[in-house]
Structures are given as C-alpha cells and as structure tokens.
Design an enzyme around this catalytic site. Structure first.
Site, mmCIF file in Angstrom:
data_model
loop_
_atom_site.group_PDB
_atom_site.id
_atom_site.type_symbol
_atom_site.label_atom_id
_atom_site.label_comp_id
_atom_site.label_asym_id
_atom_site.label_seq_id
_atom_site.Cartn_x
_atom_site.Cartn_y
_atom_site.Cartn_z
ATOM 1 N N GLU A 135 -0.364 -2.396 -9.687
ATOM 2 C CA GLU A 135 -0.279 -3.479 -8.701
ATOM 3 C C GLU A 135 1.071 -4.191 -8.782
ATOM 4 O OE1 GLU A 135 -2.306 -3.823 -6.279
ATOM 5 O OE2 GLU A 135 -3.600 -2.269 -7.116
ATOM 6 N N ASP A 180 3.806 -4.350 -5.785
ATOM 7 C CA ASP A 180 4.338 -5.641 -5.303
ATOM 8 C C ASP A 180 5.869 -5.620 -5.301
ATOM 9 O OD1 ASP A 180 1.925 -6.813 -4.840
ATOM 10 O OD2 ASP A 180 1.851 -7.944 -6.721
ATOM 11 N N GLU A 203 0.832 -1.212 0.000
ATOM 12 C CA GLU A 203 0.000 0.000 0.000
ATOM 13 C C GLU A 203 0.869 1.266 0.000
ATOM 14 O OE1 GLU A 203 -3.232 0.073 -0.442
ATOM 15 O OE2 GLU A 203 -3.246 -2.107 -0.513
HETATM 16 ZN ZN LIG Z 1 -2.581 -2.615 -4.585
#
Ligand SMILES: [Zn+2]
Length: 422
Positions: free
Chosen positions: A362, A366, A285
């Site tokens: 995303e 990561d 996040e």
């Molecule tokens: Zn995310």
C-alpha cells in the site's frame, strides 16, 4: 493418540481465540480513551465534525462489541461441528445418498464436502444477518434489501454447485489416481483453476451480481486513459459498477488478466470524489498492477497451498486424526474437510505476516500515485474522504492494526506520502 491430536488442536484453537479476543478488547479501550481526550484527533481537525468523529467511534465500538460475541459464536460452531457428531452424521448421510451414483467414491466425497460447507453457511447466517441488517443498517451503510439478499444467496449457492462439483471431482480423482505425488498434481490443478477464475470472474461471474457499464466518454474517461498510457498499462476497458445497490461503502479496483483486464469504479466512489481525487485512487490501483503486487501475493499464497497439500499428503492415512473428530476411518474427502477446518491455527500465524506485506504494498502504491500525478495532495484528500465517509476507526490500537489491518492507517499513509515528497 487421539487425545494428543485433540489436545494439540484445542491448545492452538484457544490461543488464537485469546489473542484475538484480547486485541479486540484493547482496541475498544484505546478508542474510548482517545475519545475522552479531545474532540477530533489532530490530523482530522477541520476535515471532520465532532459529531462525525463521535459517530465513527460509535461505529468502531458497535463492531467491536459485535465481534466479541460473533467470534465466540463462530468458534462454538466450529467446536460443535468437530466434536458434536456432525461430521460422522454427514459422512453416513453422504455414503447413503451417493453410493448409487457412479463413480461412487468421488460422489460420496463431493456430497460430504458440499454438505459440510452448507452446514457452516447455515450456522453462520445469524451473525451475517445481524452485521448487514443490524450494524451496517444502523449506521446508514446498508442498502441491501431482503429480496436482494435472498437472490444473492441463491445465486451464490447455484454458482457454488456449478463450480464446486467439477472442482471437487477433479481434486478427489487426482488424490486417488495420481499416486504418491498426488499433492503436486492437485497443486498444479488448483493453480490452473485459480488462473481460469482470474479470467472468468470479471467477465462471467461478477456480472451475475452487479451491473457493469462502460464508463461514458468524457473528461474522466479521457484522463484515466491518458494516465494508463502514461504508466504503460493496457486495459480491456473502464467500467462503472452499481455498488450502491448493496452498500454506500465505496471502492475502485483492477481485475482480470490479459484481454479481460479491466478497471472497475464503484458508482458510490464517482459520487463522493472530485475528478482529481478519483484519478489519484486509480493511479494507486495502477501502482499495484505495475509493481506486480498481485502476482507477488499469488506466489506467496501458492507456496502456502503447496506446503498445505504436502502436509495433507503426510496425514491422509493417519487414523488418529480422523478418529479424533469422530470419523471411523481415513478418507480423502475427510482429509480435505479436516484440513480446511484445522487450517485456522496455521493461518493465525500467517495473517499478521501477509498483512505486513500488504501494508508495504500500500505504501508503495501510494508513492507511485503521488509520483505519476506529480502531486500528493489529491491522494491525501481521497484518503481522508474515504476515512470520513466510511466512518473508519481514526485511532486503532497499534497492536490491533498491526495484526488485522491490510492497509496502513490514514495517518500513517499521509505521513509517508509527505515524507516521500520531502
Ligand atoms: Zn491499495
């Protein structure tokens, strides 16, 4: 000309319906076929029991079959509102109701917009209720009681009035008073309004629906603060949220800007994960924040909003558009409602594009998490845990996930994390 407008609309409307229908059917066929091939898909062997896998397939199929009918119903509702005489009826009612409330032009517009919104909320109740109290309850996710559901609805309705009335008044007033460039003024207003919401939402609005408590001091809190410090992120606090009162699905997120910026952890997440896994999720996040993903998405949405408003300014006096949907004459409020109802075909093309961008973000987050923690393992474990607990579809059809998924599949994400680690 009305016929041309209707023809165009129906062509786009049907195309969108067909594409989504076919994707959903393909996805269900694909999932059924994979289940027939082996017990647990290779990647999840040892992480998930055959029984758990079977349950995740059942959940996916139950949602897919529900989607088939819910979509058909939702689209019938839209057609009914657009062509069944609902809009002219609401128009007459709002003119009668609001003609004596000054300033009457804006009052009529506000009543019309709110009435149309209310109409859709009521008509979408059956599908919403079945999703929450049918499917989600059947698979053990739903924790929402009827009492909670009703108070949520009531609060949402009152909040809609408190925020919606001044918002609509400002927009309608600008459309009338700001001259040729009203669309630019409305854009600036909506932009500023969104910014205000970013500040008000975490501090004033979200606490109306959930209880937020500062995370108790302890190892987790210390480790999160150390992590935030390491990546150079200032936070306005770390909070836990009682997500478990509505659902057992788990999550963590960042919200707000400046001093109101806070980290929120669902109590369900804290219960399901180890400390290392929870930290990996938070590092992910933080990655979104550090790499300005939220800001980039906001920029894209703003461009679309500006284009949409400009488009609206070209059509606001175009009589055939209004007559096609039963409205006698052009009006600013009618244009607003028609735009929001007709914007489906535009968002239909944007959805896969925005999802593509979101999936890219995303992957980046990561990689960021694996880098700051200096280990990809906790992130992998957290992803598998979330997939298993949420009974996510392990084998979505590639076209379906490309169109609908804002996150890459767990298999794709873990492969990418391992590749980055070399
Ligand atoms: Zn995310």
């Amino acid at each position: 000309m009305e016929r041309v407008v209707i023809g165009f609309f129906l062509a786009f409307f049907l195309l969108e319906f067909l594409v989504e229908f076919v994707l959903n059917e393909l996805n269900m066929l694909w999932v059924r076929k994979r289940r027939g091939e082996n017990s647990v898909p290779p990647f999840f062997e040892g992480k998930m029991s055959a029984e758990g896998y079977g349950k995740s397939v059942d959940y996916t199929l139950a949602k897919g079959e529900f989607q088939r009918w819910a979509d058909l119903y939702g689209r019938s509702v839209t057609l009914f509102v657009l062509f069944g005489g609902v809009l002219p009826l609401l128009d007459r009612v709002s003119q009668n109701l609001a003609s004596r409330i000054p300033p009457s032009t804006q009052a009529t517009g506000i009543v019309f917009c709110l009435a149309t919104g209310l109409c859709f909320s009521i008509l979408s109740l059956p599908t919403e209720l079945y999703a929450t109290f049918g499917i989600e309850a059947r698979f053990g996710f739903n924790k929402t009681t009827w009492k909670l559901y009703l108070t949520d609805k009531l609060k949402g309705f009152l909040l809609g009035l408190v925020i919606g009335v001044p918002f609509l008044f400002a927009v309608l007033w600008l459309m009338e008073a700001a001259g040729y460039y009203w669309w630019l003024w409305v854009f600036l207003f909506v932009f500023a309004f969104q910014f205000l919401m970013l500040i008000l939402y975490p501090t004033l609005i979200a606490p109306l629906f959930n209880k937020f408590e500062p995370l108790k001091d302890g190892e987790l809190r210390q480790r999160i603060l150390a992590l935030a410090d390491q990546v150079g992120l200032k936070t306005g606090g770390i909070y836990t949220m009682d997500g478990s009162k509505r659902s057992t699905h788990s999550n963590a997120y960042f919200t707000g800007v400046g001093k109101s910026k806070r980290i929120v952890l669902f109590d369900t997440l804290l219960k399901q994960m180890t400390l290392e896994q929870g930290l990996a999720v938070l590092a992910h996040e933080m990655g979104h924040y550090k790499m300005k993903h939220v800001r980039r998405m906001l920029v894209f949405q703003s461009i679309f909003l500006l284009l949409g408003l400009y488009f609206l300014s070209l059509l606001v006096d175009y009589e055939p558009l209004f007559r096609a949907f039963g409205l006698e004459r052009p009006s600013n409020y009618g244009a607003l409602v028609l735009l929001s109802l007709l914007s489906g075909p535009a968002t239909f093309y944007l959805t896969p594009l925005l999802n593509l961008l979101s999936r890219k973000h995303e992957y980046e987050a990561d990689r960021f998490a694996a880098r700051v923690i200096k280990d990809g393992k906790p992130m992998e474990e957290a992803l598998i845990l979330l997939t298993v607990k949420n009974l996510s579809n392990l084998t979505p059809h590639p076209w379906y996930s490309a169109y609908h998924y804002s996150h890459p599949t767990t298999v794709e994400r873990i492969n990418a994390i391992r590749q980055a680690a070399g």
